[in-house]
Design a protein around this motif. Structure first.
Motif, PDB file in Angstrom:
ATOM      1  N   LEU A  28      37.520  35.126  54.907  1.00 47.94           N
ATOM      2  CA  LEU A  28      36.509  34.141  54.549  1.00 47.94           C
ATOM      3  C   LEU A  28      36.606  33.835  53.058  1.00 47.94           C
ATOM      4  N   CYS A  29      36.029  32.695  52.681  1.00 46.79           N
ATOM      5  CA  CYS A  29      36.127  32.221  51.305  1.00 46.79           C
ATOM      6  C   CYS A  29      35.088  32.915  50.414  1.00 46.79           C
ATOM      7  N   GLY A  30      35.554  33.463  49.298  1.00 47.42           N
ATOM      8  CA  GLY A  30      34.659  34.168  48.387  1.00 47.42           C
ATOM      9  C   GLY A  30      33.840  33.242  47.498  1.00 47.42           C
ATOM     10  N   ILE A  31      34.179  31.952  47.481  1.00 41.30           N
ATOM     11  CA  ILE A  31      33.396  30.994  46.664  1.00 41.30           C
ATOM     12  C   ILE A  31      32.938  29.837  47.562  1.00 41.30           C
ATOM     13  N   TYR A  32      32.548  30.201  48.774  1.00 34.78           N
ATOM     14  CA  TYR A  32      32.297  29.174  49.799  1.00 34.78           C
ATOM     15  C   TYR A  32      31.396  28.050  49.310  1.00 34.78           C
ATOM     16  N   PHE A  91      49.740  24.933  47.351  1.00 36.09           N
ATOM     17  CA  PHE A  91      48.966  24.548  46.186  1.00 36.09           C
ATOM     18  C   PHE A  91      47.691  23.879  46.699  1.00 36.09           C
ATOM     19  N   ILE A  92      46.596  24.081  45.980  1.00 36.40           N
ATOM     20  CA  ILE A  92      45.321  23.492  46.378  1.00 36.40           C
ATOM     21  C   ILE A  92      44.916  22.473  45.313  1.00 36.40           C
ATOM     22  N   PRO A  93      45.077  21.182  45.594  1.00 32.05           N
ATOM     23  CA  PRO A  93      44.740  20.165  44.586  1.00 32.05           C
ATOM     24  C   PRO A  93      43.269  20.256  44.172  1.00 32.05           C
ATOM     25  N   CYS A 152      44.713  28.097  56.158  1.00 34.38           N
ATOM     26  CA  CYS A 152      44.867  26.988  55.201  1.00 34.38           C
ATOM     27  C   CYS A 152      44.690  27.457  53.761  1.00 34.38           C
ATOM     28  N   CYS A 153      44.384  28.719  53.562  1.00 31.64           N
ATOM     29  CA  CYS A 153      44.155  29.264  52.217  1.00 31.64           C
ATOM     30  C   CYS A 153      45.383  30.036  51.730  1.00 31.64           C
ATOM     31  N   LYS A 154      46.503  29.909  52.444  1.00 24.18           N
ATOM     32  CA  LYS A 154      47.702  30.682  52.115  1.00 24.18           C
ATOM     33  C   LYS A 154      48.921  29.761  52.014  1.00 24.18           C
ATOM     34  N   ASN A 196      30.947  26.999  46.395  1.00 27.67           N
ATOM     35  CA  ASN A 196      31.559  26.244  45.285  1.00 27.67           C
ATOM     36  C   ASN A 196      33.014  25.891  45.555  1.00 27.67           C
ATOM     37  N   ARG A 197      33.432  25.953  46.793  1.00 24.21           N
ATOM     38  CA  ARG A 197      34.851  25.704  47.091  1.00 24.21           C
ATOM     39  C   ARG A 197      35.208  24.254  46.759  1.00 24.21           C
ATOM     40  N   PRO A 198      36.485  24.005  46.438  1.00 27.87           N
ATOM     41  CA  PRO A 198      36.920  22.652  46.057  1.00 27.87           C
ATOM     42  C   PRO A 198      36.741  21.626  47.182  1.00 27.87           C
ATOM     43  N   LEU A 199      36.733  20.370  46.779  1.00 27.47           N
ATOM     44  CA  LEU A 199      36.606  19.276  47.747  1.00 27.47           C
ATOM     45  C   LEU A 199      37.669  19.346  48.837  1.00 27.47           C
ATOM     46  N   VAL A 200      38.917  19.616  48.442  1.00 26.86           N
ATOM     47  CA  VAL A 200      39.981  19.597  49.461  1.00 26.86           C
ATOM     48  C   VAL A 200      39.749  20.655  50.531  1.00 26.86           C
ATOM     49  N   CYS A 201      39.122  21.771  50.136  1.00 22.58           N
ATOM     50  CA  CYS A 201      38.846  22.822  51.122  1.00 22.58           C
ATOM     51  C   CYS A 201      37.742  22.382  52.077  1.00 22.58           C
ATOM     52  N   ARG A 202      36.851  21.544  51.589  1.00 17.63           N
ATOM     53  CA  ARG A 202      35.773  21.024  52.438  1.00 17.63           C
ATOM     54  C   ARG A 202      36.304  19.940  53.384  1.00 17.63           C
ATOM     55  N   GLN A 220      48.474  33.603  48.514  1.00 18.70           N
ATOM     56  CA  GLN A 220      47.194  33.206  49.102  1.00 18.70           C
ATOM     57  C   GLN A 220      46.219  32.872  47.990  1.00 18.70           C
ATOM     58  N   CYS A 221      45.178  32.170  48.332  1.00 16.06           N
ATOM     59  CA  CYS A 221      44.169  31.790  47.340  1.00 16.06           C
ATOM     60  C   CYS A 221      43.513  33.061  46.793  1.00 16.06           C
ATOM     61  N   PRO A 222      43.290  33.140  45.477  1.00 18.80           N
ATOM     62  CA  PRO A 222      42.654  34.327  44.911  1.00 18.80           C
ATOM     63  C   PRO A 222      41.229  34.532  45.409  1.00 18.80           C
ATOM     64  N   ASN A 223      40.653  33.491  46.017  1.00 19.68           N
ATOM     65  CA  ASN A 223      39.276  33.615  46.501  1.00 19.68           C
ATOM     66  C   ASN A 223      39.183  34.003  47.975  1.00 19.68           C
ATOM     67  N   LEU A 224      40.342  34.128  48.607  1.00 19.23           N
ATOM     68  CA  LEU A 224      40.323  34.493  50.033  1.00 19.23           C
ATOM     69  C   LEU A 224      40.034  35.986  50.163  1.00 19.23           C
ATOM     70  N   GLN A 225      38.988  36.308  50.905  1.00 24.18           N
ATOM     71  CA  GLN A 225      38.593  37.711  51.056  1.00 24.18           C
ATOM     72  C   GLN A 225      39.396  38.399  52.159  1.00 24.18           C
ATOM     73  N   GLN A 270      36.618  24.973  36.296  1.00 25.71           N
ATOM     74  CA  GLN A 270      35.960  26.134  36.921  1.00 25.71           C
ATOM     75  C   GLN A 270      36.988  27.177  37.355  1.00 25.71           C
ATOM     76  N   TRP A 271      38.098  26.710  37.885  1.00 25.97           N
ATOM     77  CA  TRP A 271      39.131  27.620  38.398  1.00 25.97           C
ATOM     78  C   TRP A 271      39.714  28.444  37.253  1.00 25.97           C
ATOM     79  N   LEU A 272      40.019  27.758  36.156  1.00 28.09           N
ATOM     80  CA  LEU A 272      40.578  28.444  34.986  1.00 28.09           C
ATOM     81  C   LEU A 272      39.552  29.406  34.398  1.00 28.09           C
TER      82      LEU A 272
HETATM   83  S1  SF4 Z   1      38.720  28.227  47.654  1.00 27.27           S
HETATM   84 FE1  SF4 Z   1      38.075  29.229  49.534  1.00 27.27          FE
HETATM   85  S2  SF4 Z   1      38.426  27.699  51.160  1.00 27.27           S
HETATM   86 FE2  SF4 Z   1      39.577  27.039  49.352  1.00 27.27          FE
HETATM   87  S3  SF4 Z   1      41.659  27.870  49.626  1.00 27.27           S
HETATM   88 FE3  SF4 Z   1      40.471  29.371  48.418  1.00 27.27          FE
HETATM   89  S4  SF4 Z   1      39.628  30.815  49.920  1.00 27.27           S
HETATM   90 FE4  SF4 Z   1      40.279  28.970  51.027  1.00 27.27          FE
END
Ligand code: SF4
Ligand code: SF4
Length: 250
Positions: free
Chosen positions: A96-100, A20-22, A15-17, A102-108, A87-92, A30-32
């Motif tokens: 796994l998520c590199g900002i777990y 767009f992630i609203p 789901c991280c690839k 602090n990840r956005p609401l939609v990711c939660r 893919q999301c720049p935070n995806l390791q 924070q993202w910027l």
């Molecule tokens: S912030 Fe984390 S959980 Fe959300 S899309 Fe990026 S890697 Fe995935």
């Protein structure tokens, strides 16, 4: 859809690839600030042309703001969304998520739906079959579990509260073209520094009823729709080399 629905994330990273992630406005900042790009997706609608239910109209209305368009007005909804088309720049590398924390609401919230008019359909989601095998119940009797439910409410609240401010930010960046809802999204890719500047400027100067949201135009593809909107005195953007992408939905 069968209740109860059981789900447990298996951390596959799918789901991280490729999407767009609203983001909420706070998450956009924070993202910027982390040095990553955010796109602006825009759609417009107007009461006389609305074809869906009254409840859906009210839902859309709350997430939008009224702006000038030609000789009349439309409602525009801005979605600020992290660019994760590869893919999301935070995806390791371990998926796994590199900002777990602090990840956005939609990711939660994923794979739950935020839009109350879209039902969760497991087969339409990126999660593999093993994620849906008997695990934690996320929906029973059509209600999400309390934790997810409060995250979904927080996301909807942010959409409502930030609707006008987001258009004011767009106006500062010179972004003033939207697609017609359900036909397409217009997607702008503002420069990161310019975007962050506009977020900071507007956050400090925005006055809800007085801030200028600018005059908007609409980009549409279909000839019938184009003529209908022109007859309704709405202004269309017909430039040959637009500064945005027109992403058709049908
Ligand atoms: S912030 Fe984390 S959980 Fe959300 S899309 Fe990026 S890697 Fe995935
Ligand atoms: S696609 Fe589903 S199972 Fe995979 S990481 Fe995302 S939420 Fe978890």
């Amino acid at each position: 859809m069968h209740y109860p629905t059981r789900f447990s994330c298996v951390g596959c990273g799918a789901c991280c690839k490729g999407r767009f992630i609203p983001l909420t406005l706070g998450e956009t900042k924070q993202w910027l600030e982390r040095g990553d790009d955010v796109a602006v997706l825009l759609e417009a609608f107007s009461r006389p042309y609305w074809a869906a239910s009254e409840q859906e109209y009210q839902h859309s209305l709350q997430r939008s703001a009224q702006v000038s368009c030609g000789a009349t007005q439309v409602h525009v909804t801005a979605i600020f969304a992290a660019h994760a088309l590869t893919q999301c720049p935070n995806l390791q590398r371990d998926d796994l998520c590199g900002i777990y924390e602090n990840r956005p609401l939609v990711c939660r919230i994923y794979p739950m739906e935020i839009n109350p008019f879209i039902e969760l359909e497991p087969l339409a989601k990126d999660c593999p079959p093993e994620a849906w095998e008997p695990n934690t119940i996320i929906i029973s009797d059509a209600s999400a579990d309390p934790t997810l439910s409060s995250l979904i409410q927080a996301s909807r609240r942010a959409d409502r509260n930030d609707a006008r401010l987001k258009l004011s930010i767009c106006n500062q960046m010179g972004i003033n073209v939207a697609a017609w809802k359900a036909e397409a999204f217009v997607i702008h890719f503002p420069a990161r520094d310019q975007f962050l500047q506009a977020v900071n400027d507007q956050a400090s100067s925005f006055q809800d009823d007085q801030s200028d949201l600018g005059g908007w135009t609409l980009r549409v593809a279909g000839a019938d729709l184009s003529n209908e909107l022109k007859n309704g005195k709405l202004a269309l953007d017909e430039t040959e080399n637009p500064s945005y992408i027109f992403h058709a939905l049908r």
